[in-house]
Design an enzyme around this catalytic site. Structure first.
Site, PDB file in Angstrom:
ATOM      1  N   GLU A   1      -5.621   1.898  -7.059  1.00 24.53           N
ATOM      2  CA  GLU A   1      -5.755   2.978  -5.822  1.00 24.53           C
ATOM      3  C   GLU A   1      -7.181   3.902  -6.088  1.00 24.53           C
ATOM      4  OE1 GLU A   1      -1.680   4.832  -5.120  1.00 24.53           O
ATOM      5  OE2 GLU A   1      -1.461   3.895  -6.952  1.00 24.53           O
TER       6      GLU A   1
ATOM      7  N   GLN B   1      -9.296  -5.841  -6.121  1.00 27.27           N
ATOM      8  CA  GLN B   1      -8.377  -4.490  -5.911  1.00 27.27           C
ATOM      9  C   GLN B   1      -9.240  -3.342  -5.645  1.00 27.27           C
ATOM     10  OE1 GLN B   1      -5.136  -4.317  -5.323  1.00 27.27           O
ATOM     11  NE2 GLN B   1      -4.249  -3.689  -7.191  1.00 27.27           N
TER      12      GLN B   1
ATOM     13  N   ASN C   1      -8.152  -8.694 -15.627  1.00 25.71           N
ATOM     14  CA  ASN C   1      -8.642  -9.816 -15.307  1.00 25.71           C
ATOM     15  C   ASN C   1      -9.648  -9.419 -14.121  1.00 25.71           C
ATOM     16  OD1 ASN C   1      -9.215 -11.786 -12.897  1.00 25.71           O
ATOM     17  ND2 ASN C   1      -7.251 -12.759 -13.460  1.00 25.71           N
TER      18      ASN C   1
ATOM     19  N   PHE D   1       0.709  -1.226   0.025  1.00 24.99           N
ATOM     20  CA  PHE D   1       0.086  -0.035  -0.127  1.00 24.99           C
ATOM     21  C   PHE D   1       0.748   1.300  -0.028  1.00 24.99           C
ATOM     22  CE2 PHE D   1      -1.983  -3.436   2.508  1.00 24.99           C
ATOM     23  CZ  PHE D   1      -2.821  -3.948   1.599  1.00 24.99           C
TER      24      PHE D   1
ATOM     25  N   GLY E   1       0.071  -8.738  -4.221  1.00 24.20           N
ATOM     26  CA  GLY E   1      -1.325  -8.925  -4.014  1.00 24.20           C
ATOM     27  C   GLY E   1      -2.320  -8.301  -5.192  1.00 24.20           C
TER      28      GLY E   1
ATOM     29  N   THR F   1      -9.583 -10.304 -10.151  1.00 30.67           N
ATOM     30  CA  THR F   1      -8.701  -9.591  -9.360  1.00 30.67           C
ATOM     31  C   THR F   1      -8.575  -8.179  -9.295  1.00 30.67           C
ATOM     32  OG1 THR F   1      -6.857  -9.797 -11.266  1.00 30.67           O
ATOM     33  CG2 THR F   1      -6.832 -11.502  -9.767  1.00 30.67           C
TER      34      THR F   1
ATOM     35  N   LYS G   1      -5.270   1.429 -17.574  1.00 28.89           N
ATOM     36  CA  LYS G   1      -5.132   2.531 -16.634  1.00 28.89           C
ATOM     37  C   LYS G   1      -4.791   2.119 -15.123  1.00 28.89           C
ATOM     38  CE  LYS G   1      -8.669   5.487 -18.110  1.00 28.89           C
ATOM     39  NZ  LYS G   1      -9.217   6.727 -18.329  1.00 28.89           N
TER      40      LYS G   1
END
Lengths: 748, 190, 334
Positions: A712, A646, A639, A246, A475, A642, A708
């Site tokens: 976050e 996120q 994907n 992070f 991760g 995943t 892109k």
């Protein structure tokens, strides 16, 4: 005949099996025979000098091999200089390295290091090292340092100017029909990945191997090589599995080099694991910040001016602030903008990147004020955003390379059930709770790598491929998308592609930062895969024994493990046949993707829409998030599974940011007062509601493969949506984070 | 009463019945290193450790069993969750010497040979993790949760899984994985 | 962590003899406090005596409706026991809102009563703390004291007692049974915890080596309509900002019997006797509860950051009383 495209499919993680069986190896889990353990002794004071170090008692502990302090630590080869790891160079977390002199610049600064044969002995001996200090009164908080503020030329490792302006915000504010002025305070935050940073250092002759928890193995390599004065080619960094980051593992802090020094000193492999408490003062944090935001608008809520100022503490060695005012100048169509950073020098380490650095804080401020403006002018909060929708990039007028925000608003509103929302605050009850809903916009810049990104693809004679890059997967799922991208480039099933990553012996990629990791790595893997494919096709069309002999390579397609003519799919052959005939064990190709550099012709950004519903128990001061919806336009999704995780994880981070996370400074001492996971509150399972997440696919003309990034954007705006929902529930506006029990009680 | 957790392959089930003499030892051990024997995932392992060595460090540093993770070393994160005598506990607050005569099960003991435990499969399928560092602890809690009977609905699952912090915040996916195993007939059957 | 020796006690008498005769020995039960204290250097024994094999982990229903919890009964087992759940729901709830499932599987009931405070200055060997180092001062005064106590404090210590279960047990008038070298004795739970006064290092009126063999809870009608309310920043796995344990019997619209414990706000598990007195015979309604809560908190002392806990404790008590009264009205037993 052909293979269905793998890109975008919700494939399980390539490292999933290893992670659910305990087989995945993290950096503290390499224990060569004879491994010794290093433990740091850290200063309890925030400012002053070390006046004496007495290692006598520590050295008398059985098994202790060394006690090092500034008196005997090897000197570093160069003075570190903070450069963000995205640049691809050495990436020192701060322009300072400890244990080189007697000065203490911040609480928790390492002042000594103990090495022993077992962890217990090293830890015990570290408690026995006696360090005396001459303590000076520290300046740490905004309350302490407000009077020392200055305007820096540049911030954020030199990436961002200290002041950005277009139009004339002051005049426009003076003339505005409607003004919204707000002061905001945001507590410091810490990343707290569950894996504490750790490095295992192993020397073999003049070659150093570091098993390091890092977002950038190459960044660790370059940084440690520079500090130790050894050629980077003699430093190998392995990061097979990394337990979250992070941002706190995005820059390279002192511990990998200290581990290397220690291993050199005791002539044995050395493990240096940071304790949880040390994690709070060893790898940066999101700084305390005070924002002043002024909006000017017409009576209809059309923005005429935005002035956004931020004050925050930085270290004695770097002008660091996360770029929180940036989004205010890029989010809405507004002709007049001024964004200014103010800093003051404090007895703190240099703050650092923390998930959505700048955007998470700045967009909380802007989106809270926009909600307030909506109420002031009597507009629906979503409608107000549409009234100010930026069709082109504010300030420059450049077209967006891709936006999709309008679609995100619409889909988000539909999923959440925003239509028909009664704007009246404080009137919905469910038992003891007041219920409210809120929304906010998400924005995250598009960052790109600056240097060539490489990958290697190899096809074995049995038809299986291996694709390799040096990047680490902490991760993000980058390893899994490597497999998907390579499978599509080579026309193979995902199962026949093996991926290797997390090792500087593999082709170089930049640190995975700024949500740019998967885009950069995918572009490199795509380049390697297509280079290998082209090579195989060229070999086939040149081979008299191949059914494809003499064909135009441009007319050859791949799929299902074979090459065939586009217009006559029956004509072709398997890769395995070609390799067998050639008596080749394998064929490989290196792929390189050269980032195009800043896209002068486009404005760029990733956008999304956040919605939240909260329940507030006003009697007890409790805010609980009941549900969240987020819709984002992150370009191409590599994907779905995943990427969704996120985005969802980012949104749930918004609960921590909005309601829980604060690091407190000890008054008068200047150290973190709650440096533990019992006292720094992260959301637990019971805090996390189910989350609706969707993406809208909008083509992006500037990003590599149209990607892109999703790392976050999910966090940005989530805290504002929650805070706006709290307003809707209670009629009380909260401008400070986190929104604590005492704040809710006091707001009655 | 000791609830049984997980598969039948936890051998011995040295239940903590009252009056059961757990270990053969009398007299003091340590403070220096002493030889002890731990039953880890059904295998007797001998090691030399000081009494102050935690079960977590004994597993990770002395036995190379690195599935259990160290996140906080003070009982505030749950990454070190293992089973002792079939109950989920924290390895960081347990002394290794105190586990002599007891059965220790880690995530490495969950799979049946090459076949994943249904909960491991469900974690994979539901993407119930990202970085994977808290995952061994989550799995040991998740399997125990079903055995304990604390998975009747999402609220109960969430509450009884709250001792395992996931900073990636995969929580909804963790709940989905647990639901899937629960609704498939429980974590015991492959 | 400092080195120490380890031994396992085979029976209660041996354990008491081993520890009672040696100031350098300490008991090791569930370990959730002791191992933590060893690691941070607050506990510094030369030896720990592991008592986990002692036959005092049972849970026994007593004739007449009481329950006897062995000193080594695990929190999770106590919370799951049908007699506890049925007769003393407040205790089952308090137990299940404490810590996490893993910690509850480890921690013993005796250890729960003996757990140490969570004050960061108590835990930090470099800070002034009268509890850890008598006479060194109290760094919490003027420090980060958001979690600290507002009731039962002194100028020497303001650390909050962290237990949830003990708050319920004090409301239930439990008794602590001890075995020492001098034999067996019992102490009422409320007396088992000392206020810090000017000796914050002394937390219990017991001798070194005295062992909690059992906690006995007497039967009571009001305990069947009892409730534990815990208020905290996050939804789970956190110590209380404020909590209230309430056992309440309402007859003819009036408070016939009530017992209240407060947690998260006091230096010991707080028996709210002033509030109980104010409620005796009062109409079972919000106004009475508010009056009683105000009465109880009248003596509270706010500090730099924790003044909100006074109001929060009042409201927590009122809410817990309302909730418990509604349980009784529905005839539910939790």
């Amino acid at each position: 005949m052909s293979t269905a495209p793998q890109i975008g499919l919700p494939l399980d993680r390539v490292d999933g099996h290893a992670k659910v069986t305990g087989a995945a190896r993290y950096s503290a889990e390499y224990t060569p025979p004879g491994t010794a353990y290093a433990v740091l002794v850290c200063a309890p004071i925030a400012s002053g000098r070390v006046t004496a170090v007495d290692a006598g008692e520590a050295l008398s502990v059985t098994g202790v091999l060394a006690v090092l302090s500034h008196l005997d630590m090897p000197r570093i080869a160069v003075r570190p200089n903070l450069v963000p790891s995205l640049a691809g160079a050495a990436a020192h977390g701060q322009s300072f390295f400890p244990m080189q002199d007697d000065r203490v610049h911040y609480a928790g600064q390492p002042v000594a290091m103990v090495v022993a044969d077992t962890l217990e002995r090293a830890g015990h001996a570290a408690e026995l090292v006696r360090v005396d200090y001459a303590e000076e009164p520290p300046v740490v908080t905004i309350e302490d340092g407000r009077d020392r503020a200055y305007e820096p030329e540049r911030i954020f490792g030199g990436f961002v100017p200290g002041r950005t302006e277009y139009g004339d915000a002051a005049s426009a504010l003076a003339e505005a029909e409607v003004r919204i002025d707000g002061a905001f305070h945001l507590a410091p935050n810490h990343h707290n990945p569950i894996e504490p940073s750790a490095t295992t250092a192993v020397w073999e002759d003049s070659h150093l191997t570091l098993y390091d928890a890092t977002q950038g193995p190459t960044a660790t390599r370059l940084t440690v090589a520079e500090l130790l004065g050894v050629p980077p080619s003699q430093v190998r960094v392995v990061s097979e599995a990394v337990g979250g980051s992070f941002g706190c593992k995005a820059m390279i802090w002192h511990h990998p080099a200290l581990a290397a020094f220690a291993a050199q000193y005791v002539r044995a492999p050395v493990r240096l694991s940071l304790t949880r408490e040390q994690m709070f003062h060893s790898c940066g944090h999101r700084e305390e910040q005070e924002h002043t935001l002024e909006l000017g608008a017409t009576r209809d809520g059309v923005l005429t001016a935005i002035r956004h100022r931020k004050l925050s503490p930085t270290s004695h060695f770097d002008d660091w602030a996360e770029p929180s005012v940036g989004p205010s100048g890029r989010m809405y169509a507004c002709p007049n903008f001024q964004g200014v950073y103010n800093l003051f020098r404090a007895d703190t380490m240099t703050p650092t990147f923390m998930r959505a650095p700048g955007e998470a804080s700045g967009m909380f401020v802007l989106e809270t004020a926009m909600d307030e403006l909506a109420y002031r002018v009597g507009a629906d909060p979503l409608e107000l955003r549409l009234r100010n929708y930026a069709e082109t990039e504010p300030g420059t007028g450049r077209p967006w390379s891709g936006k999709g925000l309008r679609e995100c608003y619409a889909r988000g509103a539909e999923l959440f059930g925003w239509a028909g929302r009664d704007p009246e605050p404080g009137i919905r009850r469910d038992g003891n709770q007041l219920v409210g809903t809120g929304m906010a916009t998400a924005f995250y810049p598009v960052y790109g790598a600056m240097n060539p990104q490489r990958a290697r693809a190899r096809l074995h004679a049995d038809g299986r491929a291996v694709v390799e890059t040096g990047c680490s997967d902490f991760g993000t799922g980058v390893g899994t998308v490597m497999r998907q991208v390579a499978a599509d480039a080579l026309g193979l099933s995902a199962e026949s592609v093996e991926v290797r990553y997390g090792d500087t012996d593999l082709p170089n990629t930049v640190a995975a930062v700024g949500s740019a990791g998967s885009g950069a790595v995918s572009a490199a893997v795509h380049a390697a895969g297509t280079a290998l494919r082209d090579r195989l096709i060229a070999q086939a069309v040149a081979d008299e024994r191949s059914p494809l002999h003499g064909a135009d390579p441009a007319g050859v397609r791949v799929g299902g493990g074979r090459m065939f003519l586009a217009d006559r799919p029956d004509t072709g052959e398997d890769y395995t046949d070609l390799l067998r005939r050639a008596m080749a064990f394998d064929v490989e190709a290196l792929g390189e993707w050269n980032p195009p550099g800043p896209q002068g012709e486009y404005g760029t950004g990733t956008f999304g829409a956040q919605f939240a519903e909260v329940g507030v128990d006003p009697d007890l001061g409790l805010v609980r998030v009941r549900r969240m919806t987020g819709v984002f336009a992150p370009g191409r999704v590599l994907n779905r599974k995943t990427a969704r995780s996120q985005l969802m994880g980012g949104m749930l981070w918004g609960i921590g940011q909005a309601l829980l996370e604060a690091t407190h400074v000890e008054p008068g001492r200047g150290r973190w007062a709650n440096a533990s996971m019992a006292d720094y509150l992260l959301p637990v399972n019971a805090d996390a509601p189910d989350v609706q997440v969707e993406t809208v696919e909008v083509e992006d003309r500037a990003a590599p493969l149209g990607v892109k990034g999703v790392g976050e954007i999910g966090l940005v705006g989530a805290a504002a949506a929650i805070a706006n929902a709290v307003f809707h529930a209670t009629g009380r506006r909260f401008r400070d984070l986190p929104i604590t029990v005492e704040a809710v009680l006091a707001a009655e | 009463m000791t609830p049984r957790v997980g598969r039948a392959r936890i051998p011995g089930q040295a239940a903590r019945e009252e009056g059961t003499a757990a270990g053969p030892r009398t007299g003091d051990l340590g403070p220096g290193p002493a030889e002890i024997e731990l039953a880890v995932n059904g295998t007797a392992r001998r090691l030399r450790v000081e009494p102050r060595v935690s079960l977590l460090d004994a597993l990770r540093e002395h036995l190379g069993v690195t599935g259990p993770k160290k996140g906080c070393d003070q009982g505030a994160c749950g990454a070190c969750t293992v089973w002792v005598d079939g109950r989920r506990v924290l390895g960081c607050l347990t002394l290794a010497v105190a586990c002599e005569g007891r059965e220790v099960t880690t995530v490495e003991g969950l799979a049946d040979g090459d076949g994943l435990h249904p909960m491991q499969q469900a974690f994979l399928a539901n993407d119930a993790f990202q970085c994977g560092y808290c995952t061994p602890g989550q799995l040991m809690s998740a399997v125990a949760l079903l055995e304990e009977g604390h998975a009747s609905d999402d609220a109960e699952i969430a509450e009884w899984m709250s001792g395992n912090i996931c900073r990636c915040a995969a929580y909804p996916n963790i709940r989905a994985a647990i639901r899937q195993v629960r609704d498939g007939g429980g974590g015991d059957r492959p | 962590m400092r080195p120490f020796a380890y031994t396992r006690a085979a029976d209660v008498a041996a354990a008491v003899a081993e520890v009672g005769s040696d100031p350098g020995s300490e008991y090791l039960a569930g370990g959730t406090t002791e191992v933590d204290m060893l690691r941070i250097g607050v506990a510094r024994p030369r030896r720990v005596v592991d008592i986990n094999d002692l036959p005092i982990s049972g849970i026994e229903e007593l004739p007449g409706g009481g329950v006897r919890l062995g000193g080594l009964a695990r929190m999770s087992d106590a919370a799951a026991h049908p007699a506890v759940r049925g007769r003393f729901p407040v205790l089952a709830q308090a137990l299940e809102k404490g810590a996490s499932a893993q910690l509850r599987n480890m921690a013993s009931m005796g250890g729960n009563l003996m757990q140490r405070v969570r004050c960061a200055y108590f835990r930090d060997g470099g800070a002034a703390c009268n509890k850890r180092a008598p006479g060194s001062g109290c760094a919490a005064l003027g420090g980060v004291d958001r979690g600290h106590a507002v009731l039962g404090t002194s100028e020497h210590c303001i650390a909050t007692h962290p237990s949830d279960a003990a708050v319920a047990l004090t409301a239930l008038d439990a008794t602590v049974h001890l075995r020492g070298r001098a034999g067996e004795r019992s102490i009422a739970l409320d007396d088992f915890f000392l206020l810090p006064g000017d000796t914050p290092e002394r937390e219990h009126p017991i001798e070194h080596g005295e062992l909690i063999t059992a906690i006995e809870i007497p039967a009571s009608e009001e305990a069947r309509t009892s409730h534990y309310l815990k208020v905290r920043d996050r939804e789970s796995y956190e110590f209380a900002l404020a909590s209230a344990a309430v056992a309440l019997l309402v007859e003819d619209g009036r408070v016939a019997r009530v017992r209240i414990g407060l947690g998260g706000v006091a230096t010991k598990p707080w028996r709210a006797r002033r509030a109980e007195a104010a409620l005796a015979g009062a109409p079972a309604e919000r106004a009475s509860y508010e009056r009683a809560a105000a009465e109880e908190l009248a003596a509270a002392v706010p500090r730099r950051m924790n003044a909100f806990k006074i109001e929060l404790a009042r409201r927590t008590m009122v809410r817990a009383l309302e909730t418990t009264a509604s349980l009784g009205a529905r005839g539910g037993t939790g």
